[in-house]
Design an enzyme around this catalytic site. Structure first.
Site, PDB file in Angstrom:
ATOM      1  N   LYS A 194      -2.707  28.840 -62.060  1.00  0.00           N
ATOM      2  CA  LYS A 194      -3.376  28.337 -63.460  1.00  0.00           C
ATOM      3  C   LYS A 194      -3.115  29.211 -64.300  1.00  0.00           C
ATOM      4  CE  LYS A 194      -7.640  30.852 -62.182  1.00  0.00           C
ATOM      5  NZ  LYS A 194      -9.038  30.450 -61.514  1.00  0.00           N
ATOM      6  N   ARG A 213     -21.346  26.738 -61.725  1.00  0.00           N
ATOM      7  CA  ARG A 213     -20.350  26.202 -62.405  1.00  0.00           C
ATOM      8  C   ARG A 213     -19.873  25.050 -62.181  1.00  0.00           C
ATOM      9  NH1 ARG A 213     -14.888  29.598 -62.708  1.00  0.00           N
ATOM     10  NH2 ARG A 213     -14.460  28.873 -60.755  1.00  0.00           N
ATOM     11  N   ASP A 236       1.679  38.377 -86.422  1.00  0.00           N
ATOM     12  CA  ASP A 236       3.002  38.375 -85.815  1.00  0.00           C
ATOM     13  C   ASP A 236       3.866  39.808 -85.753  1.00  0.00           C
ATOM     14  OD1 ASP A 236       3.005  35.444 -85.804  1.00  0.00           O
ATOM     15  OD2 ASP A 236       3.133  35.615 -88.311  1.00  0.00           O
ATOM     16  N   TYR A 238      -2.950  45.118 -93.249  1.00  0.00           N
ATOM     17  CA  TYR A 238      -4.066  44.556 -94.065  1.00  0.00           C
ATOM     18  C   TYR A 238      -5.264  45.297 -94.144  1.00  0.00           C
ATOM     19  CZ  TYR A 238      -1.828  40.128 -93.370  1.00  0.00           C
ATOM     20  OH  TYR A 238      -0.868  38.999 -93.196  1.00  0.00           O
ATOM     21  N   HIS A 278     -16.860  28.727 -54.397  1.00  0.00           N
ATOM     22  CA  HIS A 278     -16.086  30.020 -55.092  1.00  0.00           C
ATOM     23  C   HIS A 278     -17.430  31.126 -55.359  1.00  0.00           C
ATOM     24  CE1 HIS A 278     -13.201  31.903 -57.683  1.00  0.00           C
ATOM     25  NE2 HIS A 278     -13.851  31.849 -58.789  1.00  0.00           N
ATOM     26  N   CYS A 331      -1.384  42.601 -86.978  1.00  0.00           N
ATOM     27  CA  CYS A 331      -1.189  41.201 -87.796  1.00  0.00           C
ATOM     28  C   CYS A 331      -0.948  40.210 -86.769  1.00  0.00           C
ATOM     29  CB  CYS A 331      -0.046  41.375 -88.748  1.00  0.00           C
ATOM     30  SG  CYS A 331      -0.130  42.500 -89.905  1.00  0.00           S
ATOM     31  N   ARG A 369      -7.804  31.488 -51.471  1.00  0.00           N
ATOM     32  CA  ARG A 369      -7.100  31.198 -52.510  1.00  0.00           C
ATOM     33  C   ARG A 369      -6.901  32.513 -53.453  1.00  0.00           C
ATOM     34  NH1 ARG A 369     -11.842  28.281 -52.597  1.00  0.00           N
ATOM     35  NH2 ARG A 369     -12.545  29.629 -54.271  1.00  0.00           N
TER      36      ARG A 369
HETATM   37  C1  LIG Z   1      -9.091  31.219 -60.478  1.00  0.00           C
HETATM   38  C2  LIG Z   1      -9.624  30.748 -59.377  1.00  0.00           C
HETATM   39  C3  LIG Z   1      -9.290  31.598 -57.864  1.00  0.00           C
HETATM   40  C4  LIG Z   1      -8.198  32.830 -58.173  1.00  0.00           C
HETATM   41  O1  LIG Z   1      -9.061  34.047 -58.450  1.00  0.00           O
HETATM   42  P1  LIG Z   1      -8.693  35.545 -58.394  1.00  0.00           P
HETATM   43  O2  LIG Z   1      -9.764  36.213 -58.792  1.00  0.00           O
HETATM   44  O3  LIG Z   1      -7.596  35.419 -59.489  1.00  0.00           O
HETATM   45  O4  LIG Z   1      -8.330  35.625 -57.097  1.00  0.00           O
HETATM   46  C5  LIG Z   1      -9.694  31.191 -57.074  1.00  0.00           C
HETATM   47  N1  LIG Z   1     -10.740  30.030 -56.658  1.00  0.00           N
HETATM   48  C6  LIG Z   1     -11.041  29.302 -57.975  1.00  0.00           C
HETATM   49  C7  LIG Z   1     -11.954  28.106 -57.825  1.00  0.00           C
HETATM   50  C8  LIG Z   1     -10.629  29.952 -59.369  1.00  0.00           C
HETATM   51  O5  LIG Z   1     -11.310  29.136 -60.166  1.00  0.00           O
END
Ligand SMILES: *Cc1c(COP(=O)(O)O)cnc(C)c1O
Length: 385
Positions: free
Chosen positions: A42, A140, A319, A269, A169, A317, A225
């Site tokens: 992602k 969440r 850029d 700036y 998660h 800045c 994951r």
């Molecule tokens: C981003 C995410 C992960 C991976 O998390 P890391 O901490 O980068 O390993 C796994 N599961 C879900 C639902 C996530 O949103």
């Protein structure tokens, strides 16, 4: 090999795809052959480039990939990636056609979404695979553990739907002996058991993110994951001793201008830096906060040039930013080794024996390494090495 950057801009990200592959292998090694590895790509692979990283991760042992948005999934499919893709969230109901067309599995936790997705799949003569998201305590997304069986019974009548996975998660997988983690893990185990006892197919069961994968080998289920670790970054200090990872991202640029301003002259700036009595050489670098170099780093970061550390000066800045080269020859008021236009500046990465890490920058920014690499992915061109 010295990379000199793209032809049209003297600023870039260098991405070491060999390191991505080796990091993936290191995770696959601790996960073992019987458990699948889903890699989180992602946010453009946390700023590292999703398409190239996905290919490297697959050759490192990944069998599935996770994205956050419909567009991220579509990008992978358009690039010819055919491995399973899970979107770790629902999307607006209006986008379910796209999910089906591109074979992107959503996480599911609301009845209306699930049925709209199944309806569209059935209309197209397809089956809409999904993963059930369970909220075991992160608050969440997901169905609550107590509602999981009922939720499945409400949607499972639909011939257009197929449960390909069940996941949760963790909020605190990076903390050792954490009671909240234990609670989430237990709730998840109970939910999976309740679904099975009700005769419901769970598909692949998964819960571990990077810290969970490293710290909690007992509850792997069918898949892990993994995210941040693949990009060579530790999710927490305690994982550092458990797995060796190689950094993947370097951020470099080339000096576009140098000058010896008058003593007292202001830089950038607000003129928050003024040239001191000894004088300095000031060099300009074409990277700014629109490239992910957070403005909060102004006057608080260093860069590496020709193996030397140099202080960044003045406000960053949109850029550009400037850095100061100390003058160390009293007679001429010039540096022994002046910086020249075209010299390579390392913002993140190694130069000679010295290195500036993503973690160093995260500490100065008062954030986590995840945000630092995501931000550098904003605009810099990626050069794969
Ligand atoms: C981003 C995410 C992960 C991976 O998390 P890391 O901490 O980068 O390993 C796994 N599961 C879900 C639902 C996530 O949103």
């Amino acid at each position: 090999m010295q990379v000199t950057g793209p032809d049209d801009r003297w600023a870039w990200e260098e991405i070491d795809l060999g390191a991505v592959r080796r990091n993936a292998r290191a995770f696959k090694q601790i996960i073992g052959p019987r458990t699948q590895m889903m890699c989180a790509v992602k946010a453009d692979a946390y700023g590292h480039g999703a398409v190239e990283c996905t290919k490297a991760l697959h050759s490192g042992g990944a069998s599935q990939f996770a994205v956050a948005t419909v567009a991220e999934g579509v990008e992978l499919r358009k690039a010819g990636i055919e491995w399973p893709i899970l979107m770790l969230n629902q999307c607006p109901v209006e986008a379910v056609d796209t999910l089906i067309e591109y074979d992107i599995m959503p996480a599911v936790y609301q009845v209306e979404f699930a049925l709209a997705y199944g309806e569209r799949a059935a209309a197209l003569g397809k089956v809409g695979k999904y993963h059930l998201a369970v909220d075991t305590g992160m608050t969440r997304i997901g169905v609550l553990p107590a509602d999981a069986v009922e939720f499945r019974r409400t949607i499972d009548f639909h011939r257009g739907l197929e449960c390909a996975g069940t996941f949760t998660h963790f909020a605190t997988a990076d903390e050792p002996a954490n009671w909240d983690f234990e609670l989430q893990a237990n709730r998840f185990a109970e939910t999976v058991e309740a679904l099975r006892n009700a005769g419901l197919e769970t598909g692949l069961v998964h819960c571990d993110n990077t810290p969970g994968t490293i710290m909690h080998p007992k509850q792997r289920y069918d898949m892990c994951r993994v995210g941040i670790g693949l990009y060579g970054l530790q999710p927490a200090d305690i994982t550092r001793t458990r797995i060796d990872l190689e950094p993947v991202m370097s951020v470099r640029a080339r000096v576009i201008r140098t000058v010896y301003p008058q003593v007292g002259a202001g830089v950038s700036y607000g003129m928050t830096y003024r040239v001191p009595a000894r004088g300095v050489q000031v060099a300009t670098v074409p990277v700014g906060y629109a490239d992910g170099l957070a403005r909060v780093l102004s006057n608080r970061m260093e860069v590496l040039v020709n193996g030397q550390r140099m202080q960044q000066v003045g406000r960053i800045c949109m850029d550009q930013f400037m850095f100061a080269v100390p003058v160390n020859t009293a007679r001429t008021y010039r540096p022994v080794h002046p910086v020249e236009v075209g010299d390579i500046v390392t913002i993140i990465g190694r130069d000679g024996d010295d290195e500036i890490t993503v973690d160093d920058m995260a500490v100065t920014r008062d954030t986590i390494n995840y945000e630092v690499t995501c931000d550098f992915g904003l605009r810099l061109e990626k050069i794969y090495v």
